[in-house]
Design an enzyme around this catalytic site. Structure first.
Site, PDB file in Angstrom:
ATOM      1  N   GLY A 266      -5.566  -6.057  10.224  1.00 57.34           N
ATOM      2  CA  GLY A 266      -7.012  -6.512   9.912  1.00 57.34           C
ATOM      3  C   GLY A 266      -7.147  -7.091   8.762  1.00 57.34           C
ATOM      4  CG  PHE A 267      -4.403  -8.321   6.500  1.00 55.76           C
ATOM      5  CD1 PHE A 267      -3.579  -7.586   5.953  1.00 55.76           C
ATOM      6  CD2 PHE A 267      -4.226  -8.874   7.639  1.00 55.76           C
ATOM      7  CE1 PHE A 267      -2.298  -7.330   6.364  1.00 55.76           C
ATOM      8  CE2 PHE A 267      -2.792  -8.739   8.197  1.00 55.76           C
ATOM      9  CZ  PHE A 267      -1.720  -7.845   7.627  1.00 55.76           C
TER      10      PHE A 267
ATOM     11  N   GLY B  67      -2.201   0.016  11.110  1.00 55.16           N
ATOM     12  CA  GLY B  67      -0.938  -0.534  10.943  1.00 55.16           C
ATOM     13  C   GLY B  67      -0.609  -0.186   9.649  1.00 55.16           C
TER      14      GLY B  67
ATOM     15  CG  ASN C 283       4.949   8.651   4.777  1.00 50.92           C
ATOM     16  OD1 ASN C 283       5.977   7.832   4.286  1.00 50.92           O
ATOM     17  ND2 ASN C 283       4.936   9.068   5.993  1.00 50.92           N
TER      18      ASN C 283
ATOM     19  CB  THR D 166       3.482   4.843   5.244  1.00 51.97           C
ATOM     20  OG1 THR D 166       2.989   5.878   4.614  1.00 51.97           O
ATOM     21  CG2 THR D 166       3.872   5.140   6.530  1.00 51.97           C
TER      22      THR D 166
ATOM     23  CE  LYS E 154      -5.766   6.596 -10.593  1.00 54.43           C
ATOM     24  NZ  LYS E 154      -5.290   5.684 -11.921  1.00 54.43           N
ATOM     25  N   GLY E 155      -5.445   5.172  -3.462  1.00 52.82           N
ATOM     26  CA  GLY E 155      -5.216   4.094  -2.525  1.00 52.82           C
ATOM     27  C   GLY E 155      -4.335   2.857  -2.727  1.00 52.82           C
TER      28      GLY E 155
ATOM     29  CD  GLU F 261      -8.484  -3.615  -0.426  1.00 57.01           C
ATOM     30  OE1 GLU F 261      -8.485  -2.537  -0.604  1.00 57.01           O
ATOM     31  OE2 GLU F 261      -9.033  -4.676  -0.131  1.00 57.01           O
TER      32      GLU F 261
HETATM   33 MO1  MOS Z   1      -9.842  -4.468   3.042  1.00 58.84          MO
HETATM   34  S1  MOS Z   1     -10.283  -6.522   2.379  1.00 58.84           S
HETATM   35  O1  MOS Z   1     -10.835  -3.696   2.031  1.00 58.84           O
HETATM   36  O2  MOS Z   1     -10.092  -4.384   4.637  1.00 58.84           O
END
Ligand code: MOS
Length: 696
Positions: free
Chosen positions: A231-232, A459, A583, A586, A653-654, A657
């Site tokens: 999706g991005f 994904g 993980n 991933t 933190k994620g 991106e």
């Molecule tokens: Mo991402 S651009 O925050 O789905």
């Protein structure tokens, strides 16, 4: 009482289903009596439909209906005008969907779409962003709700007084999201209830938008997004496919499958806005920044304001006594831009981290050292200490792993036959946020557990990560845990976006598991199932607003053909500090994916818009180039073992991106080091190097 599942490199739970082809995507579910929809895009940029002739299309074999503004079911205004499709004869941009053909086969729908005749009354249009566009204005805020402009100190005076100054303008083109699975939907109506299988980053938000548009209670709508092929950001909101499929299914009173084509993704689903960014940096002779300004220009459409937060990165990344950021936006006759991986931060960091490289050269200081010298423990924007900030550690470890020490800073100082070789560095940061979510945890008499949450795995491996978190929170081996996600009937949860999926979902799952353990201290119910639920709305909402960020450092080596200007990547290496990594498999995939997209942004991708035609002329994967495996000769991603207790219960933190932020700057900086040529307009194509440098 963790069982140690978090931190282990488990393979994806759905891996076998995906590689054997049994995992179902939005238009792959078997449906009785199914029909197929094909979207018809407008052939003019701006104007009005004066006549639609559907006779020939309707006479074509298999065609059941042609929906358009004259006959489509009515919708409420809804939250976003771009979704009010087939409701009015006005056209706001080329490619806007103005009709849908429904047929008994995909081929028949496509042929029918070819036969729809539409006349337009077309007006003049403006589709190209310039820094002097008459439509430029100052929006009230920028996404998601940042102030449009900021100022501290006296930038003009501070800049004028400094001994070293850089005043540079960087430009980025439109970039188009190309998830492997296009936007696609299967829609079915039964007794006034709407059921959709949609390719989306969030079933809960899509349900809310459909409820508004179709004026239904959310309980009357079910959105399923079990597997999503990327999706991005472009699937971070309801898009045309789900609206058109729902309209068409209601009109023909049969299930409809509608998938946008690859070509139809270029524009109408949203794209990364082009930017024009002027960055001015001033420093003392030791390279300490004294003044920073970042003026960003981007575009939006005439129907919806999308004001990207391009300069926000600059507000918190490096400190200086005199600072200023501004955003201006032009309304153009284009589809509304939308999210693309690190919207704002990614193009903003490209400009700032490139300008820092120019400053490093101007002041004669190594670019790694320059960044270290300008590190700050306090967020210059909020005036509070960062909960954790390991930028310097990322730079140091990256420099060491990459072999940065001893680098000759002179451009064109390394050559290998016909190749000029150069290295570049850039910093990176991305906010670490979380959103409210809810989850349930159920214990069964056989000792197994079921955890349910409407998370989405686009994904990324999110399903597996949540499963690991759930096992540790329940204190049982993960094999005893079953996880259900991707369905709006499950407890509502945040979308997969903003690098906050794992943080948000883990938070709710951990709280649900804790609630279950309190309810059932023995862990296993003797008979029947025991369920506990949790909703983090209050807890997330009540969190103090501290500056929380992930950090990274990119190191790149390129080689540039001295005759042709062709740029090839020798090596790309990133070190990241993103809290706890759930993980490693991933996580690495997310990071190298982001880095590869950054390389793609630097060297390959470019939406080329022709003002006469009012649309992008390259809209397929043959003409819109995306970095392929052969372009990435060596890529490495590492991370620090970072602990931060001010984030969320999982400590993450994620990292969806952070990998793309700064990557393009590191590539451009390496190209400059190799060639002595600074390309300030992406992508760095060979013709720009050949023309400017006289390399041969
Ligand atoms: Mo991402 S651009 O925050 O789905």
């Amino acid at each position: 009482m963790s069982t140690g599942a978090v931190g282990r490199a488990y393979p994806r739970l759905e891996g076998p289903a995906k590689v054997t082809g049994t995992a179902r995507y939005a238009v792959e579910y078997p449906v009785n009596g199914v029909t197929y929809g094909w979207a018809v895009p407008s052939a003019v940029v701006r104007g009005r439909i004066t006549r639609i002739d559907t006779a020939e299309a309707l006479a074509s074999p298999g065609v059941l209906a042609v929906l358009h503004h004259g006959n489509a079911p009515r919708m409420a205004p809804g939250p976003q005008p771009e979704l009010r499709l087939l409701q009015e004869p006005m056209v706001h941009y080329r490619g806007q969907y103005v009709a849908v053909v429904v047929a008994t086969s995909l081929e028949a729908a496509r042929e029918g779409a070819r036969l729809v005749r539409i006349d337009y009354d077309a007006g003049p249009h403006s589709t190209v962003l310039t820094d002097d566009h008459p439509g430029l204005y100052k929006p009230d805020q920028v996404n998601p709700s940042y102030p449009t402009d900021t100022a501290e100190g006296d930038f003009d005076a501070g800049y004028a007084a400094a001994p070293v100054r850089v005043d540079v303008t960087y430009r980025t083109p439109a970039y188009h999201n190309n998830p492997m699975e296009p936007h696609a939907t299967t829609a079915q109506w039964h007794d006034g209830r709407l059921m959709v299988h949609d390719s989306t980053q969030g079933a809960t938000p899509v349900r809310a938008i459909l409820a508004e548009l179709f004026e239904l209670p959310p309980e009357s709508i079910r959105v399923v997004a079990e597997h999503v092929g990327g999706g991005f950001g472009s699937k971070g909101y309801a898009k045309a496919s789900v609206v058109l499929a729902a309209l068409a299914a209601r009109h023909v009173d049969r299930p409809v499958k509608l998938a946008l084509t690859r070509q139809q993704l270029f524009g109408p689903i949203g794209y990364r806005t082009p930017t024009i960014q002027r960055v001015r940096l001033a420093a003392d002779t030791d390279g300490r920044l004294t003044a920073i300004s970042h003026d960003a220009i981007s575009q939006t459409s005439t129907i919806w304001e999308f004001a990207e937060q391009t300069a926000v990165y600059t507000r918190s990344m490096y400190a200086a006594p005199h600072r200023r950021t501004t955003h201006r936006v032009a309304r153009l006759d284009v589809p509304t831009p939308f999210w693309m991986r690190a919207p704002g931060e990614c193009p903003g960091a490209y400009a700032l981290e490139s300008a820092l490289d120019e400053l490093a050269i101007a002041v004669g200081i190594d670019p790694v050292e320059l960044r270290i010298r300008n590190d700050t423990a306090v967020d210059p924007d909020q005036g509070r200490p960062f909960t954790s900030r390991d930028l310097v550690a990322c730079l140091r470890e990256g420099a060491q792993r990459f072999g940065w020490a001893g680098r000759d800073p002179s451009p064109r100082s390394r050559r290998d036959g016909r190749w000029l070789i150069g290295t570049g560095v850039a910093g990176a940061s991305y906010p670490a946020r979380a959103r409210p979510s809810s989850a349930t945890a159920t214990a069964r008499p056989d000792g197994s557990f079921l955890v349910q949450i409407d998370a989405t795995d686009i994904g990324t491996g999110a399903r597996t990560a949540i499963w690991q978190v759930a096992a540790d929170a329940l204190g049982v081996p993960p094999e005893r845990v079953e996880i259900r996600i991707g369905d709006s009937e499950l407890p509502t949860a945040s979308l997969a976006g903003g690098s906050m999926g794992t943080a948000s979902w883990s938070w709710a799952v951990i709280r649900a598991a804790q609630a279950l353990r309190e309810k059932l201290p023995g862990g296993v119910p003797p008979t029947g199932e025991v369920t506990a639920e949790a909703d983090t709305t209050e807890e997330v909402g009540g969190q103090p607003a501290l500056p929380r960020y992930a950090y990274g450092a990119h190191f790149v080596e390129v080689r540039v053909d001295a005759d042709t200007g062709e740029v090839r990547l020798n090596r790309m290496l990133g070190v990241f500090a993103a809290g706890r990594v759930v993980n490693p498999t991933t996580a690495r995939s997310q990071l190298i994916g982001g880095m590869t997209m950054g390389l793609s942004m630097a060297l390959h991708e470019e939406g080329l818009l022709d003002e006469r035609y009012g649309d992008w002329v390259n809209h397929d994967l043959a003409t819109y180039h995306i970095t392929g495996c052969a372009d990435v000769e060596s890529i490495e991603a590492y991370w620090l073992d970072e602990r931060d207790d001010e984030l969320n219960p999982a400590g993450v933190k994620g990292l969806g991106e952070i990998g793309i932020v700064g990557a393009a700057a590191a590539v451009g900086n390496a190209v400059h080091h190799a060639t002595g040529v600074r390309i300030r307009e992406l992508p760095i194509r060979l013709d720009k190097l050949i023309g400017v440098s006289g390399l041969a």
